[in-house]
Design a protein around this motif. Sequence first.
Motif, mmCIF file in Angstrom:
data_model
loop_
_atom_site.group_PDB
_atom_site.id
_atom_site.type_symbol
_atom_site.label_atom_id
_atom_site.label_comp_id
_atom_site.label_asym_id
_atom_site.label_seq_id
_atom_site.Cartn_x
_atom_site.Cartn_y
_atom_site.Cartn_z
ATOM 1 N N CYS A 1 5.176 -3.171 1.242
ATOM 2 C CA CYS A 1 5.422 -2.520 2.540
ATOM 3 C C CYS A 1 4.126 -1.836 3.006
ATOM 4 O O CYS A 1 3.309 -1.442 2.185
ATOM 5 C CB CYS A 1 6.461 -1.414 2.421
ATOM 6 S SG CYS A 1 8.036 -1.946 1.787
ATOM 7 N N SER B 1 2.586 -1.752 -4.794
ATOM 8 C CA SER B 1 3.066 -0.460 -4.312
ATOM 9 C C SER B 1 2.193 0.657 -4.886
ATOM 10 O O SER B 1 2.048 0.764 -6.106
ATOM 11 C CB SER B 1 4.514 -0.251 -4.744
ATOM 12 O OG SER B 1 4.933 1.045 -4.420
ATOM 13 N N SER C 1 2.805 3.938 -4.706
ATOM 14 C CA SER C 1 3.650 4.952 -5.352
ATOM 15 C C SER C 1 4.473 4.376 -6.498
ATOM 16 O O SER C 1 4.850 5.085 -7.419
ATOM 17 C CB SER C 1 4.616 5.535 -4.322
ATOM 18 O OG SER C 1 5.461 4.505 -3.821
ATOM 19 N N SER D 1 -2.435 5.860 3.567
ATOM 20 C CA SER D 1 -3.076 5.328 2.360
ATOM 21 C C SER D 1 -4.508 4.869 2.659
ATOM 22 O O SER D 1 -4.755 4.157 3.626
ATOM 23 C CB SER D 1 -2.241 4.147 1.868
ATOM 24 O OG SER D 1 -2.702 3.716 0.629
HETATM 25 C C1 G6P Z 1 4.803 4.609 3.390
HETATM 26 C C2 G6P Z 1 3.424 5.233 3.442
HETATM 27 C C3 G6P Z 1 2.369 4.145 3.597
HETATM 28 C C4 G6P Z 1 2.513 3.120 2.480
HETATM 29 C C5 G6P Z 1 3.931 2.540 2.427
HETATM 30 C C6 G6P Z 1 4.148 1.704 1.174
HETATM 31 O O1 G6P Z 1 5.132 4.088 4.627
HETATM 32 O O2 G6P Z 1 3.316 6.150 4.519
HETATM 33 O O3 G6P Z 1 1.072 4.712 3.544
HETATM 34 O O4 G6P Z 1 1.604 2.090 2.678
HETATM 35 O O5 G6P Z 1 4.878 3.596 2.378
HETATM 36 O O6 G6P Z 1 4.055 2.543 0.053
HETATM 37 P P1 G6P Z 1 3.758 2.075 -1.418
HETATM 38 O O7 G6P Z 1 3.776 3.345 -2.213
HETATM 39 O O8 G6P Z 1 4.875 1.155 -1.809
HETATM 40 O O9 G6P Z 1 2.453 1.397 -1.433
#
Ligand code: G6P
Length: 610
Positions: free
Chosen positions: A303, A350, A352, A403
């Motif tokens: 995402c 991802s 996170s 990010s």
């Molecule tokens: C949210 C954050 C984005 C990030 C996305 C996916 O929308 O604001 O900056 O790219 O989630 O997050 P992930 O932790 O799965 O890379």
Amino acid sequence: MCGIIGYIGPKKIVPVLMNGLKRLEYRGYDSAGIAAITQNGIRIVKEAGKISRLEALLNDNEIDGQVGIGHTRWATHGEPTRKNAHPHYGCSDELALIHNGIIENYSDLKTQLESKGHTFHTDTDTEVLVHLIEEFYNHGTPLEEALRLALTHVQGTYGLVVISRREPDKLVTARQGSPIVVGLGKNENFVASDVNAVIDHTKQVTYLDDGEMAVLTRDAVTIKTIDNLPVQKKVVQIAYDLERISKGGYEHYMLKEIMEQPETIRDAMRGRLLVDEGMARLGGLDGEIQSLLYARRILITACGTSWHAALIGEYMLEEFVRTPVEVEYASEFRYRDPVLDNDSVVIVISQSGETADTLAALREAKRKGVKVFGICNVVGSTIARETDAGVYLHAGPEIGVASTKAFTSQVTVLALITLLLARMKSMSFTRGVEIVKEMQRLPEKIQKILESHEQVKAIAEQYCEATNFLYLGRGYNFPVALEGALKLKEISYIHAEGYPAAEMKHGPIALIDENMPVVFIATHDSTYEKIISNIEEVRARKGKVIAIATEGDEDIKKRADHVIYVPSTLEFLTPILTIVPLQLLAYYIAIMRGCDVDQPRNLAKSVTVE
Ligand code: G6P
């Protein structure tokens, strides 16, 4: 997204909870609250808006106690008001509860509970949980049993913590789909939604898995499944320290994280490049590399920014490994019944490791029996734990919601995977060595770009009042155009679109006039001549051109209003350099517009709900 902190121990409760909440601020939220068990029962204080507003309220209220919970809420059901902020209580003030996630059957549960005489105070889905626990919290039933029985009626996702005035010596927590980590101290224990909230106090943690719950007292933590079976958990030592989650002298986390990129790229490559063999080594893929190597099809799902990194991965893997690659939004993948056979593998990306859609896509792929590889930053995150194998970014905690450093590290890791697979297939030793050597030069090249930040700032000054921006690129730099546009809209609230430069003719060209700044990624690579033609098309319509170009390209100065140079590199590595000035441009524009860059409105760092 919502954040959780809970504490039991001898320290003063308010500072521990408030400090934990501040460490969670980066996740994005719109209200906050705390509850503590005091001599006179449970005290709840909550407020809409920033934590500083909650703090102001707390200054007027003396609260002591040795058991408490705190929460930052990111609204899903019900507006971000004081009333809807967590903690929530039920019909009496016996219980207080905080919750991350979504209770999908809350409406049915609410109707049933209302018919039994419960009165609701908020518009949230969460409130049903505390009323439901009350139903089972009969005389003599321990809190954990009442929670366990209540949860058997709940559909949806939760990471939650509940406290009770009747049992002031414990905190009870449970997890299904929303992360919970237990921090282990001496004569004190903590619970949180991520380790940042407890790192000031302890580095020893245990992660709950889905379907597990824990009872924390001052000197013990007991974990079992929600089905009442005992479980043995590993204690994990957190590897980073407080320095890595402070601003380190920068005004914002985002700027610090942009500036850290030479180091984070180096960390992503550390010990993974073998110059003598022209090869990469990725320990996290050991034992599973064959399924990636012989896959007939690779599907990458993610995402947001991670999805943009995935697109670059598609270009790399197809060019060098010659395996067909498809990239799909995780939110689409999970509901689309994608075709996955024995010869397919899935890669999830991802930062996170907790994004709900990406996690669901991973589980869907595993259900279909394919191998799933992960590219994650947060060590021990759910996605990292549930994938069959994977590669960590080692970028350190990324606090800014938008990010930045995670993106360049993701692209670096994708380049490493590409190099590894390509060398195991047909790439020559000489070409491998050339790539390894060039990758080693990337940190100093990023450093050079960062040194031009004053020039980027001057350009930002000229365009910070613009209402629209277009970002155009081709090939490897098309996803960079998407990511550059995303950065700008996320933090400055300016409408921005990224497009493959040639597609401009099929629509966006209608938008171009003297008020439209157009950012071109026009590095000296295989599509350079084509992109120059696209620049001319914009100039012919009086659009303002900001070009990201390769050092030494003097000619482009005649065609663009502004040029930001990046050092030359191999074409497939250019995104790692070209995104950096775009991150800076978005940052400076947002600052000039007075926006909160680290916590932009409505956004969350880690989206743990669908
Ligand atoms: C949210 C954050 C984005 C990030 C996305 C996916 O929308 O604001 O900056 O790219 O989630 O997050 P992930 O932790 O799965 O890379």
